[in-house]
Write a protein that holds these residues in place. Structure first.
Motif, short mmCIF file in Angstrom:
data_model
loop_
_atom_site.label_atom_id
_atom_site.label_comp_id
_atom_site.label_asym_id
_atom_site.label_seq_id
_atom_site.Cartn_x
_atom_site.Cartn_y
_atom_site.Cartn_z
N LEU A 99 0.81 -1.22 0.00
CA LEU A 99 0.00 0.00 0.00
C LEU A 99 0.84 1.27 0.00
O LEU A 99 0.49 2.25 -0.67
N THR A 100 1.93 1.27 0.76
CA THR A 100 2.73 2.49 0.91
C THR A 100 4.16 2.35 0.44
O THR A 100 4.87 3.35 0.36
N GLY A 101 4.62 1.13 0.17
CA GLY A 101 6.00 0.92 -0.21
C GLY A 101 6.95 0.88 0.97
O GLY A 101 8.16 0.78 0.78
N ASN A 102 6.41 0.97 2.20
CA ASN A 102 7.24 0.97 3.40
C ASN A 102 6.60 0.07 4.45
O ASN A 102 5.37 -0.06 4.52
N VAL A 162 14.29 0.39 15.00
CA VAL A 162 13.26 0.35 13.96
C VAL A 162 13.85 -0.30 12.71
O VAL A 162 14.84 0.19 12.16
N LEU A 163 13.23 -1.39 12.28
CA LEU A 163 13.61 -2.03 11.02
C LEU A 163 12.72 -1.45 9.92
O LEU A 163 11.50 -1.62 9.95
N HIS A 164 13.35 -0.79 8.96
CA HIS A 164 12.62 -0.15 7.86
C HIS A 164 12.80 -0.97 6.60
O HIS A 164 13.90 -1.08 6.06
N LEU A 165 11.73 -1.57 6.12
CA LEU A 165 11.73 -2.26 4.83
C LEU A 165 11.05 -1.37 3.81
O LEU A 165 9.97 -0.81 4.08
N LYS A 166 11.64 -1.22 2.64
CA LYS A 166 11.07 -0.35 1.63
C LYS A 166 11.31 -0.95 0.25
O LYS A 166 12.22 -1.76 0.04
N LEU A 167 10.47 -0.53 -0.68
CA LEU A 167 10.62 -0.87 -2.09
C LEU A 167 11.32 0.27 -2.81
O LEU A 167 11.11 1.44 -2.46
N PHE A 168 12.13 -0.06 -3.77
CA PHE A 168 12.97 0.95 -4.44
C PHE A 168 12.14 2.10 -4.96
O PHE A 168 11.11 1.91 -5.61
N ASN A 169 12.62 3.30 -4.66
CA ASN A 169 11.96 4.53 -5.10
C ASN A 169 13.01 5.41 -5.77
O ASN A 169 13.94 5.88 -5.12
N GLY A 176 10.02 4.40 0.45
CA GLY A 176 9.83 3.51 -0.68
C GLY A 176 8.66 3.93 -1.56
O GLY A 176 7.86 4.81 -1.22
N LEU A 177 8.57 3.27 -2.72
CA LEU A 177 7.52 3.55 -3.69
C LEU A 177 6.43 2.49 -3.58
O LEU A 177 6.71 1.29 -3.62
N ALA A 178 5.20 2.92 -3.45
CA ALA A 178 4.08 1.99 -3.31
C ALA A 178 3.72 1.37 -4.66
O ALA A 178 3.54 2.09 -5.64
N PRO A 179 3.62 0.03 -4.75
CA PRO A 179 3.18 -0.58 -6.02
C PRO A 179 1.81 -0.10 -6.45
O PRO A 179 1.55 0.08 -7.64
#
Length: 375
Positions: A99-102, A162-169, A176-179
């Motif tokens: 939803l949010t990429g993060n 805090v563990l931050h997982l993100k999609l490439f932005n 991150g970038l939301a799909p």
């Protein structure tokens, strides 16, 4: 039906004036915001295709067991919270990624105890990065009911709770970038088509048009008022759908908008639904969307869904946890997905075991290593 009426009558002396035609240009399309809150509202909460696709990805990824040889880390992953289970935690994290990429996980450490005692998923909408002069994130500000709570890195090791997982932005180094954001236009088109269909049904399931008076001069005022009242009371609304309209006195009905058939309405909705599913990594065949012949059968589409969408997400989670848990447990922690317990991959696993069984040139230990088993 939305008749267009000349509500402001012209003076009688203007009857002989020439007729005027107003032409309107197509307005610019209005697209929704790509922010996480807007995507959650318009996609997950208001669109069945996006909701189901996000649920499929999150539930499938959360069902893959994560294992490790470290006893403390294994206990944490199996029961991350005193009153919660691992499936709920990871399902929330995977859903937020779509939803949010993060996705944010907070590790709680109790004084006097080594390692991490609990894991909690944080809402990305409540997170704000706090950067230093060079732009590196040195803390996270969590918005709560009364102000903000600041979570800083450890002063000696630099480890963050805090563990931050993100999609490439490509346009941001932090978030991150939301799909679902990449499918924003398809999402707006799908939602707008649903709104248009509902409005059309409420409007007697007929497109807009105009009643054209073909008599000489203008329609008499008494006929104008009577016809207006009759249309509003007897021919407007879903309850009056299908009621025939009797035209008299030189009136002629002329449609002024495209019908659903002329717009190819259903195909436009299916095309938008396929784009939404494509952005979220779900084969349209698994969502029951017609017109997609990419895969020859359901089994092939399901295998592609697991291989191309689910496994990369799970491996990303496992690799991130492995690096993140090293400092608090003061040893090297390796977290890996247990693919042998995934029913969707059983056919591939059986084929691998059959090939290893026929490899007479390999020893038993070499076969176990190739199968991903422990010595």
């Amino acid at each position: 039906m939305n008749p267009i009426w000349p509500f402001t009558r012209r003076p009688s002396e203007a009857k002989s004036a020439p007729s005027l035609v107003a032409l309107s240009q197509l307005g610019e399309a209005r697209w929704g915001s790509r922010e996480g809150a807007a995507l959650t509202r318009d996609g997950y909460l208001a669109n069945a295709i996006a909701y189901r696709a996000v649920r499929m990805v999150a539930e499938a990824a959360a069902s893959v067991p994560l294992v490790t040889d470290h006893e403390g880390a294994a206990r944490l992953i199996r029961r991350p919270q005193p009153d919660g289970v691992a499936a709920d935690l990871f399902e929330a994290a995977y859903s937020q990624l779509q939803l949010t990429g993060n996705a944010f996980l907070e590790g709680v450490q109790l004084s006097g105890e080594a390692g991490i005692s609990a894991l909690y998923a944080l809402n990305p909408a409540m997170m704000r990065p706090v950067s230093d002069a060079r732009g590196w994130v040195e803390a996270w500000a969590v918005r709560e009911r009364h102000g903000e709570r600041l979570i800083r890195r450890d002063g000696e090791t630099g480890w963050s709770p805090v563990l931050h997982l993100k999609l490439f932005n490509p346009v941001s180094d932090v978030m991150g970038l939301a799909p679902l954001g990449a499918a924003r236009r398809a999402l707006d088109l799908h939602n707008a088509s649903a709104d248009w269909a509902k409005a059309l049904i409420d409007n007697s399931a007929k497109p807009s048009g105009a009643l054209v008076y073909g008599g000489h001069g203008r329609m008499p005022p008494d006929q104008y008022d009577a016809l207006k009242d009759e249309l509003e009371g007897m021919y407007s609304g879903a309850a009056n759908a299908g009621r025939p309209l009797l035209l008299e006195g030189g009136l002629d009905w002329r449609p002024m908008s495209l019908s659903p058939a002329e717009m190819d309405f259903l195909e436009a909705r299916h095309s938008a639904a396929r784009e939404i599913a494509l952005a979220l990594g779900v084969p349209p065949m698994l969502l029951g969307i017609p017109g997609d012949n990419t895969y020859s059968n359901y089994k092939e589409a399901n295998l592609a869904f697991w291989r191309l969408t689910i496994l990369p997400l799970v491996q990303k989670m496992a690799a991130s946890l492995s690096v993140w848990l090293d400092d608090p447990f003061q040893t090297e922690v390796t977290v890996r997905p247990d693919l042998d317990r995934v029913p969707a991959l059983s056919a591939e696993r059986d084929a691998l075991w059959a090939r290893l069984e026929g490899a007479s040139f390999a020893t038993g230990e070499e076969k176990r290593r190739l199968a991903g088993l422990q010595p």
